[in-house]
Write a protein that holds these residues in place. Sequence first.
Motif, PDB file in Angstrom:
ATOM      1  N   ALA A  44      -0.439 -15.765  -5.561  1.00  0.00           N
ATOM      2  CA  ALA A  44      -2.552 -15.302  -5.557  1.00  0.00           C
ATOM      3  C   ALA A  44      -2.309 -14.970  -4.097  1.00  0.00           C
ATOM      4  O   ALA A  44      -3.393 -14.925  -3.626  1.00  0.00           O
ATOM      5  CB  ALA A  44      -2.724 -16.666  -5.902  1.00  0.00           C
ATOM      6  N   GLN A  45      -1.617 -15.580  -3.158  1.00  0.00           N
ATOM      7  CA  GLN A  45      -1.950 -15.183  -1.656  1.00  0.00           C
ATOM      8  C   GLN A  45      -2.095 -13.893  -1.539  1.00  0.00           C
ATOM      9  O   GLN A  45      -1.509 -12.662  -2.254  1.00  0.00           O
ATOM     10  CB  GLN A  45      -1.140 -15.749  -0.611  1.00  0.00           C
ATOM     11  N   SER A  46      -1.585 -13.023   0.411  1.00  0.00           N
ATOM     12  CA  SER A  46      -1.718 -11.759   0.475  1.00  0.00           C
ATOM     13  C   SER A  46      -0.715 -11.624   0.174  1.00  0.00           C
ATOM     14  O   SER A  46      -0.215 -10.226   0.167  1.00  0.00           O
ATOM     15  CB  SER A  46      -2.340 -11.928   1.828  1.00  0.00           C
ATOM     16  N   ASN A  47       0.394 -12.148   0.402  1.00  0.00           N
ATOM     17  CA  ASN A  47       1.597 -11.471   0.253  1.00  0.00           C
ATOM     18  C   ASN A  47       2.258 -11.718  -1.194  1.00  0.00           C
ATOM     19  O   ASN A  47       2.619 -12.414  -2.575  1.00  0.00           O
ATOM     20  CB  ASN A  47       2.982 -12.336   0.741  1.00  0.00           C
TER      21      ASN A  47
ATOM     22  N   GLN B 220       3.280  -7.210   1.806  1.00  0.00           N
ATOM     23  CA  GLN B 220       2.100  -7.630   2.177  1.00  0.00           C
ATOM     24  C   GLN B 220       0.764  -6.824   1.066  1.00  0.00           C
ATOM     25  O   GLN B 220       0.621  -5.802   1.507  1.00  0.00           O
ATOM     26  CB  GLN B 220       1.658  -8.061   3.107  1.00  0.00           C
ATOM     27  N   ARG B 221       0.467  -7.439   0.095  1.00  0.00           N
ATOM     28  CA  ARG B 221      -0.859  -6.341  -0.423  1.00  0.00           C
ATOM     29  C   ARG B 221      -1.498  -5.944   0.579  1.00  0.00           C
ATOM     30  O   ARG B 221      -2.514  -6.181   1.013  1.00  0.00           O
ATOM     31  CB  ARG B 221      -1.609  -7.346  -1.642  1.00  0.00           C
ATOM     32  N   GLY B 222      -1.928  -4.139  -0.303  1.00  0.00           N
ATOM     33  CA  GLY B 222      -1.918  -3.427   0.422  1.00  0.00           C
ATOM     34  C   GLY B 222      -1.595  -2.952   2.230  1.00  0.00           C
ATOM     35  O   GLY B 222      -2.309  -1.955   2.343  1.00  0.00           O
ATOM     36  N   SER B 223      -0.314  -3.554   2.062  1.00  0.00           N
ATOM     37  CA  SER B 223       0.351  -3.110   2.893  1.00  0.00           C
ATOM     38  C   SER B 223       1.471  -1.641   3.012  1.00  0.00           C
ATOM     39  O   SER B 223       1.904  -2.385   1.555  1.00  0.00           O
ATOM     40  CB  SER B 223       1.191  -4.271   3.809  1.00  0.00           C
ATOM     41  N   ALA B 224       1.531  -1.332   3.125  1.00  0.00           N
ATOM     42  CA  ALA B 224       2.800  -0.311   3.220  1.00  0.00           C
ATOM     43  C   ALA B 224       4.148  -0.871   3.693  1.00  0.00           C
ATOM     44  O   ALA B 224       5.455  -0.241   2.907  1.00  0.00           O
ATOM     45  CB  ALA B 224       2.608   0.778   3.602  1.00  0.00           C
TER      46      ALA B 224
ATOM     47  N   LEU C  85       5.580   5.410   0.918  1.00  0.00           N
ATOM     48  CA  LEU C  85       4.938   6.745   2.002  1.00  0.00           C
ATOM     49  C   LEU C  85       4.637   7.673   0.942  1.00  0.00           C
ATOM     50  O   LEU C  85       3.239   8.269   1.309  1.00  0.00           O
ATOM     51  CB  LEU C  85       6.256   7.494   1.632  1.00  0.00           C
ATOM     52  N   SER C  86       3.643   6.512   0.176  1.00  0.00           N
ATOM     53  CA  SER C  86       2.931   7.306  -0.643  1.00  0.00           C
ATOM     54  C   SER C  86       1.285   6.553  -0.702  1.00  0.00           C
ATOM     55  O   SER C  86       1.212   5.932   0.677  1.00  0.00           O
ATOM     56  CB  SER C  86       2.690   7.003  -2.413  1.00  0.00           C
ATOM     57  N   THR C  87       0.426   7.719  -0.491  1.00  0.00           N
ATOM     58  CA  THR C  87      -1.221   7.268  -0.139  1.00  0.00           C
ATOM     59  C   THR C  87      -1.763   6.463  -0.703  1.00  0.00           C
ATOM     60  O   THR C  87      -2.595   5.458   0.381  1.00  0.00           O
ATOM     61  CB  THR C  87      -1.254   9.085   0.096  1.00  0.00           C
ATOM     62  N   ASN C  88      -1.087   6.149  -1.731  1.00  0.00           N
ATOM     63  CA  ASN C  88      -1.557   4.522  -3.005  1.00  0.00           C
ATOM     64  C   ASN C  88      -0.984   3.291  -2.706  1.00  0.00           C
ATOM     65  O   ASN C  88      -0.178   3.610  -3.788  1.00  0.00           O
ATOM     66  CB  ASN C  88      -2.351   5.039  -3.669  1.00  0.00           C
ATOM     67  N   SER C  89      -1.495   2.441  -1.937  1.00  0.00           N
ATOM     68  CA  SER C  89      -0.010   0.826  -2.020  1.00  0.00           C
ATOM     69  C   SER C  89      -0.607   0.432  -2.892  1.00  0.00           C
ATOM     70  O   SER C  89      -0.099  -1.039  -3.115  1.00  0.00           O
ATOM     71  CB  SER C  89       0.133   0.432  -0.330  1.00  0.00           C
ATOM     72  N   ARG C  90      -1.549   0.762  -4.250  1.00  0.00           N
ATOM     73  CA  ARG C  90      -1.733  -0.793  -4.816  1.00  0.00           C
ATOM     74  C   ARG C  90      -0.304  -0.974  -5.768  1.00  0.00           C
ATOM     75  O   ARG C  90       0.710   0.153  -6.092  1.00  0.00           O
ATOM     76  CB  ARG C  90      -2.587   0.024  -5.895  1.00  0.00           C
ATOM     77  N   SER C  91       0.045  -2.166  -6.366  1.00  0.00           N
ATOM     78  CA  SER C  91       1.342  -2.206  -6.771  1.00  0.00           C
ATOM     79  C   SER C  91       1.418  -1.970  -8.734  1.00  0.00           C
ATOM     80  O   SER C  91       2.862  -1.845  -8.688  1.00  0.00           O
ATOM     81  CB  SER C  91       1.060  -3.664  -6.710  1.00  0.00           C
ATOM     82  N   ASN C  92       0.283  -1.460  -8.394  1.00  0.00           N
ATOM     83  CA  ASN C  92       0.467  -0.660 -10.106  1.00  0.00           C
ATOM     84  C   ASN C  92       0.774   0.095 -10.710  1.00  0.00           C
ATOM     85  O   ASN C  92       0.417   1.579 -11.066  1.00  0.00           O
ATOM     86  CB  ASN C  92      -1.302  -0.898 -11.301  1.00  0.00           C
ATOM     87  N   THR C  93       1.004   1.052  -8.833  1.00  0.00           N
ATOM     88  CA  THR C  93       1.629   2.666  -9.428  1.00  0.00           C
ATOM     89  C   THR C  93       2.757   2.748  -8.462  1.00  0.00           C
ATOM     90  O   THR C  93       3.561   2.314  -8.185  1.00  0.00           O
ATOM     91  CB  THR C  93       0.383   3.880  -8.117  1.00  0.00           C
ATOM     92  N   SER C  94       3.433   4.404  -9.570  1.00  0.00           N
ATOM     93  CA  SER C  94       4.673   4.700  -8.569  1.00  0.00           C
ATOM     94  C   SER C  94       4.656   5.126  -6.958  1.00  0.00           C
ATOM     95  O   SER C  94       3.494   5.360  -6.184  1.00  0.00           O
ATOM     96  CB  SER C  94       4.287   5.616  -9.167  1.00  0.00           C
TER      97      SER C  94
END
Length: 178
Positions: A24-27, A62-66, A100-109
């Motif tokens: 639930a935190q940032s990691n 970390q969420r949002g980090s590559a 390497l993806s431009t979108n580092s959201r966890s619900n994408t490939s």
Amino acid sequence: MSRTLHAGAAVALALAAAFPWANAQSNATHFNLAAGVTLPTGAFGDRNDAGYNVIVGLGMKQRGSALGFRAEGIYNEFNEHGTNEKSRAGGITANATYDLSTNSRSNTSSLYVIGGVGYYSTRETFFSFGESQTNIGWNVGGGFQFPLTGFSAYVEARYHTVSSTVVRFVPISFGLVF
């Protein structure tokens, strides 16, 4: 013995209670399990057939980090040409991953690179007369991770080299991330 069992149960309970809080935190912490084919290379490949690998790991990103990190236990086994002997390479590795993806959201490939160092135990009968050796080594590779319902899956290939030995191999693995 009872004290050790109670301490282990307390640690396991604390980790289980903390795991949802950590997510639930940032990691985001994850567990991975993989298996596949392993290709021996170089002089090691001259004496061994393709084998198999099993990988178990724990990672954090970390969420949002590559950038992410993964610690893994690995085991690879190969059949030696013309004998009933087996060569083995196992160990623990500490790796960094970079999405390497431009979108580092966890619900994408995502397409990623991975690399790190490890402490390997190897047994190769032809070159070391059946003796086991432990040495440091390194690995580098890449993979593709894709979401499924409730978890993710990945396909990954890495080149491993173990210092002071001829042991070089490329595991190609399919894994699940929980």
